[in-house]
Design a protein around this motif. Structure first.
Motif, PDB file in Angstrom:
ATOM      1  N   GLY A   9     -10.011  69.884 -65.068  1.00 48.88           N
ATOM      2  CA  GLY A   9      -9.548  70.014 -63.699  1.00 48.88           C
ATOM      3  C   GLY A   9      -8.764  71.285 -63.512  1.00 48.88           C
ATOM      4  O   GLY A   9      -8.819  72.191 -64.308  1.00 48.88           O
ATOM      5  N   CYS A  10      -7.983  71.347 -62.448  1.00 47.51           N
ATOM      6  CA  CYS A  10      -7.135  72.507 -62.214  1.00 47.51           C
ATOM      7  C   CYS A  10      -5.855  72.035 -61.538  1.00 47.51           C
ATOM      8  O   CYS A  10      -5.789  70.946 -61.007  1.00 47.51           O
ATOM      9  CB  CYS A  10      -7.846  73.540 -61.338  1.00 47.51           C
ATOM     10  N   ALA A  11      -4.822  72.847 -61.592  1.00 45.59           N
ATOM     11  CA  ALA A  11      -3.525  72.434 -61.039  1.00 45.59           C
ATOM     12  C   ALA A  11      -2.733  73.638 -60.606  1.00 45.59           C
ATOM     13  O   ALA A  11      -2.959  74.748 -61.050  1.00 45.59           O
ATOM     14  CB  ALA A  11      -2.733  71.649 -62.072  1.00 45.59           C
ATOM     15  N   ARG A  12      -1.774  73.402 -59.729  1.00 51.19           N
ATOM     16  CA  ARG A  12      -0.839  74.462 -59.398  1.00 51.19           C
ATOM     17  C   ARG A  12      -0.001  74.760 -60.624  1.00 51.19           C
ATOM     18  O   ARG A  12       0.399  73.878 -61.363  1.00 51.19           O
ATOM     19  CB  ARG A  12       0.073  73.996 -58.245  1.00 51.19           C
ATOM     20  N   GLN A  13       0.293  76.022 -60.833  1.00 51.37           N
ATOM     21  CA  GLN A  13       0.989  76.415 -62.043  1.00 51.37           C
ATOM     22  C   GLN A  13       2.324  75.696 -62.200  1.00 51.37           C
ATOM     23  O   GLN A  13       2.678  75.282 -63.288  1.00 51.37           O
ATOM     24  CB  GLN A  13       1.217  77.934 -62.028  1.00 51.37           C
ATOM     25  N   GLU A  14       3.063  75.518 -61.109  1.00 48.65           N
ATOM     26  CA  GLU A  14       4.389  74.946 -61.244  1.00 48.65           C
ATOM     27  C   GLU A  14       4.350  73.465 -61.605  1.00 48.65           C
ATOM     28  O   GLU A  14       5.361  72.898 -61.999  1.00 48.65           O
ATOM     29  CB  GLU A  14       5.205  75.148 -59.962  1.00 48.65           C
ATOM     30  N   ASP A  15       3.188  72.832 -61.507  1.00 49.60           N
ATOM     31  CA  ASP A  15       3.084  71.411 -61.791  1.00 49.60           C
ATOM     32  C   ASP A  15       2.777  71.107 -63.248  1.00 49.60           C
ATOM     33  O   ASP A  15       2.804  69.944 -63.644  1.00 49.60           O
ATOM     34  CB  ASP A  15       1.980  70.783 -60.927  1.00 49.60           C
ATOM     35  N   VAL A  16       2.436  72.097 -64.040  1.00 50.42           N
ATOM     36  CA  VAL A  16       1.914  71.832 -65.378  1.00 50.42           C
ATOM     37  C   VAL A  16       3.057  71.600 -66.360  1.00 50.42           C
ATOM     38  O   VAL A  16       3.688  72.545 -66.839  1.00 50.42           O
ATOM     39  CB  VAL A  16       0.996  72.983 -65.837  1.00 50.42           C
ATOM     40  N   ARG A  17       3.319  70.325 -66.642  1.00 52.38           N
ATOM     41  CA  ARG A  17       4.324  69.917 -67.608  1.00 52.38           C
ATOM     42  C   ARG A  17       3.756  68.752 -68.419  1.00 52.38           C
ATOM     43  O   ARG A  17       4.128  67.603 -68.221  1.00 52.38           O
ATOM     44  CB  ARG A  17       5.634  69.515 -66.923  1.00 52.38           C
ATOM     45  N   PRO A  18       2.841  69.025 -69.340  1.00 51.55           N
ATOM     46  CA  PRO A  18       2.192  67.949 -70.094  1.00 51.55           C
ATOM     47  C   PRO A  18       3.177  67.211 -70.991  1.00 51.55           C
ATOM     48  O   PRO A  18       4.281  67.690 -71.272  1.00 51.55           O
ATOM     49  CB  PRO A  18       1.149  68.694 -70.943  1.00 51.55           C
ATOM     50  N   GLY A  19       2.750  66.045 -71.451  1.00 57.44           N
ATOM     51  CA  GLY A  19       3.598  65.227 -72.301  1.00 57.44           C
ATOM     52  C   GLY A  19       3.955  65.912 -73.610  1.00 57.44           C
ATOM     53  O   GLY A  19       3.104  66.528 -74.262  1.00 57.44           O
ATOM     54  N   LEU A  20       5.228  65.801 -74.000  1.00 58.61           N
ATOM     55  CA  LEU A  20       5.728  66.380 -75.241  1.00 58.61           C
ATOM     56  C   LEU A  20       6.741  65.412 -75.842  1.00 58.61           C
ATOM     57  O   LEU A  20       7.630  64.930 -75.141  1.00 58.61           O
ATOM     58  CB  LEU A  20       6.395  67.731 -74.965  1.00 58.61           C
ATOM     59  N   TRP A  21       6.597  65.129 -77.146  1.00 57.77           N
ATOM     60  CA  TRP A  21       7.485  64.201 -77.838  1.00 57.77           C
ATOM     61  C   TRP A  21       8.039  64.855 -79.109  1.00 57.77           C
ATOM     62  O   TRP A  21       7.365  65.678 -79.747  1.00 57.77           O
ATOM     63  CB  TRP A  21       6.744  62.936 -78.275  1.00 57.77           C
ATOM     64  N   LEU A  22       9.233  64.434 -79.486  1.00 61.38           N
ATOM     65  CA  LEU A  22       9.822  64.788 -80.772  1.00 61.38           C
ATOM     66  C   LEU A  22       9.810  63.553 -81.656  1.00 61.38           C
ATOM     67  O   LEU A  22      10.228  62.472 -81.245  1.00 61.38           O
ATOM     68  CB  LEU A  22      11.270  65.272 -80.589  1.00 61.38           C
ATOM     69  N   VAL A  23       9.311  63.724 -82.882  1.00 64.41           N
ATOM     70  CA  VAL A  23       9.294  62.656 -83.876  1.00 64.41           C
ATOM     71  C   VAL A  23      10.297  63.023 -84.966  1.00 64.41           C
ATOM     72  O   VAL A  23      10.263  64.135 -85.506  1.00 64.41           O
ATOM     73  CB  VAL A  23       7.893  62.487 -84.490  1.00 64.41           C
ATOM     74  N   GLU A  24      11.206  62.094 -85.302  1.00 61.44           N
ATOM     75  CA  GLU A  24      12.227  62.359 -86.311  1.00 61.44           C
ATOM     76  C   GLU A  24      12.272  61.227 -87.331  1.00 61.44           C
ATOM     77  O   GLU A  24      12.060  60.063 -86.995  1.00 61.44           O
ATOM     78  CB  GLU A  24      13.605  62.498 -85.651  1.00 61.44           C
ATOM     79  N   ASP A  45      -0.854  77.913 -66.846  1.00 61.01           N
ATOM     80  CA  ASP A  45       0.354  78.196 -67.606  1.00 61.01           C
ATOM     81  C   ASP A  45       0.936  76.867 -68.086  1.00 61.01           C
ATOM     82  O   ASP A  45       1.652  76.182 -67.366  1.00 61.01           O
ATOM     83  CB  ASP A  45       1.358  78.945 -66.726  1.00 61.01           C
ATOM     84  N   TRP A  46       0.621  76.494 -69.315  1.00 61.76           N
ATOM     85  CA  TRP A  46       1.001  75.205 -69.872  1.00 61.76           C
ATOM     86  C   TRP A  46       2.347  75.244 -70.586  1.00 61.76           C
ATOM     87  O   TRP A  46       2.869  74.207 -70.974  1.00 61.76           O
ATOM     88  CB  TRP A  46      -0.062  74.756 -70.879  1.00 61.76           C
ATOM     89  N   ARG A  47       2.921  76.433 -70.736  1.00 61.25           N
ATOM     90  CA  ARG A  47       4.139  76.561 -71.534  1.00 61.25           C
ATOM     91  C   ARG A  47       5.372  76.303 -70.680  1.00 61.25           C
ATOM     92  O   ARG A  47       5.395  76.512 -69.474  1.00 61.25           O
ATOM     93  CB  ARG A  47       4.203  77.946 -72.173  1.00 61.25           C
ATOM     94  N   ALA A 203      -1.121  67.040 -65.986  1.00 61.34           N
ATOM     95  CA  ALA A 203      -0.220  68.142 -65.629  1.00 61.34           C
ATOM     96  C   ALA A 203       1.219  67.663 -65.439  1.00 61.34           C
ATOM     97  O   ALA A 203       2.157  68.388 -65.768  1.00 61.34           O
ATOM     98  CB  ALA A 203      -0.718  68.832 -64.354  1.00 61.34           C
ATOM     99  N   ARG A 204       1.396  66.456 -64.948  1.00 57.83           N
ATOM    100  CA  ARG A 204       2.755  65.964 -64.736  1.00 57.83           C
ATOM    101  C   ARG A 204       3.199  65.009 -65.846  1.00 57.83           C
ATOM    102  O   ARG A 204       4.263  64.399 -65.742  1.00 57.83           O
ATOM    103  CB  ARG A 204       2.875  65.277 -63.369  1.00 57.83           C
ATOM    104  N   GLY A 205       2.382  64.888 -66.890  1.00 53.26           N
ATOM    105  CA  GLY A 205       2.748  64.035 -68.012  1.00 53.26           C
ATOM    106  C   GLY A 205       2.751  62.556 -67.679  1.00 53.26           C
ATOM    107  O   GLY A 205       3.531  61.791 -68.254  1.00 53.26           O
ATOM    108  N   ASP A 206       1.873  62.126 -66.784  1.00 55.18           N
ATOM    109  CA  ASP A 206       1.803  60.718 -66.375  1.00 55.18           C
ATOM    110  C   ASP A 206       0.959  59.952 -67.389  1.00 55.18           C
ATOM    111  O   ASP A 206      -0.226  59.689 -67.178  1.00 55.18           O
ATOM    112  CB  ASP A 206       1.206  60.616 -64.976  1.00 55.18           C
ATOM    113  N   MET A 207       1.573  59.568 -68.496  1.00 59.75           N
ATOM    114  CA  MET A 207       0.840  58.911 -69.563  1.00 59.75           C
ATOM    115  C   MET A 207       0.445  57.486 -69.201  1.00 59.75           C
ATOM    116  O   MET A 207      -0.527  56.947 -69.734  1.00 59.75           O
ATOM    117  CB  MET A 207       1.669  58.926 -70.849  1.00 59.75           C
TER     118      MET A 207
END
Length: 280
Positions: A9-24, A45-47, A203-207
């Motif tokens: 798909g495609c998305a507005r750049q400001e919306d791209v915040r995919p899911g990110l987790w820290l494992v410890e 821009d996924w960063r 894009a919004r991390g809606d898991m």
């Protein structure tokens, strides 16, 4: 099925915040889990600051396929597995009421009559899926897993590799292969809208939404769910634990469906005693 094969798909750049987790872990072990999509019409821009911080802290990148940018290697692996002699025509491998959808899918994907007949059913399903994505201008060259690989300058490991990944499909019994093909054909009429919704969810991390769609797609096919999702996630969890036990701090970038819901990597790791924190 769409998520497991190609979430696009495609998305507005400001919306791209995919899911990110820290494992410890209890001995200072660390890993990061990042949800990707495998094809897009154009780069995004996924960063973010959190993703960049994780990439900076990690000392190993782990992908589903380490040589994700080597299309020739993937094509060679596909060619070695995808064809068998003596197969019935592809039209005979779908229910009669889906043969019009099969023809439409082939026409839209630019596939000539008989083009899929030499291919095993799983391979025909993937070819139709890819042809449909190409017709909609989705390009694996814009996939986020590739983008992560291009942004990374350190060592790279993999959970499967192209040949092993394709072999998962190749080992499916014929009834499950036909179920896969049927799923591709029955999703086609609603695919455009579903892909847009899924991409927005990524894009919004809606898991939660990604998990619901995955459950809907695979809920009626337990053998496919086991082969394409559960068994792989269990194997990946074991490999990730081994990497952390050896002192690595990996940044894991895999398809978002593998991180969603009670069967996703974050949930599996948490159930095994790891501290898992959602960062984004």
């Amino acid at each position: 099925m769409l998520l497991l094969l190609a979430l696009a798909g495609c998305a507005r750049q400001e919306d791209v915040r995919p899911g990110l987790w820290l494992v410890e872990g209890p001995k200072g072990e660390k890993a990061w889990l990042f949800g990707t999509i495998h094809a897009l019409p154009k780069p995004v821009d996924w960063r973010s600051n959190k993703v960049d911080a994780a990439l900076h802290a990690a000392d190993l990148l782990v992908l589903e396929v380490a040589d994700i940018r080597d299309d020739a290697k993937t094509a060679k692996a596909f060619a070695e597995l995808a064809q068998s002699p003596g197969l019935p025509p592809i039209a005979q491998r779908v229910p009669a009421d889906l043969r019009d959808e099969l023809q439409d899918g082939m026409t839209q994907g630019g596939l000539k009559a008989g083009a899929l007949d030499p291919f095993e059913t799983w391979a025909a399903a993937l070819m139709l899926q890819n042809a449909s994505a190409a017709a909609r201008t989705s390009d694996s060259g814009n996939g986020i897993d590739r983008a992560v690989a291009e942004a990374w300058s350190g060592p790279v490991d993999e959970f499967e590799g192209a040949a092993a990944q394709l072999a998962i499909f190749d080992r499916l019994p014929e009834p499950e292969q036909r179920a896969l093909l049927k799923a591709v054909l029955t999703e086609e009429p609603n695919r455009e809208a579903q892909l847009r919704d899924l991409q927005k969810a990524w894009a919004r991390g809606d898991m939660d939404l990604i998990a619901r769609v995955t459950d809907q797609d695979l809920g009626q096919e337990p053998a496919l769910r086991e082969a394409l999702l559960l068994a792989r996630n269990r194997a990946w969890t074991g490999k990730l634990e081994g990497l952390m036990a050896r002192g690595a701090m990996p940044f894991v970038a895999v398809g978002a469906a593998h991180l969603a819901g009670k069967d996703g990597l974050p949930a599996m790791l948490a159930a095994r005693g790891w501290k898992v924190t959602r960062l984004q």
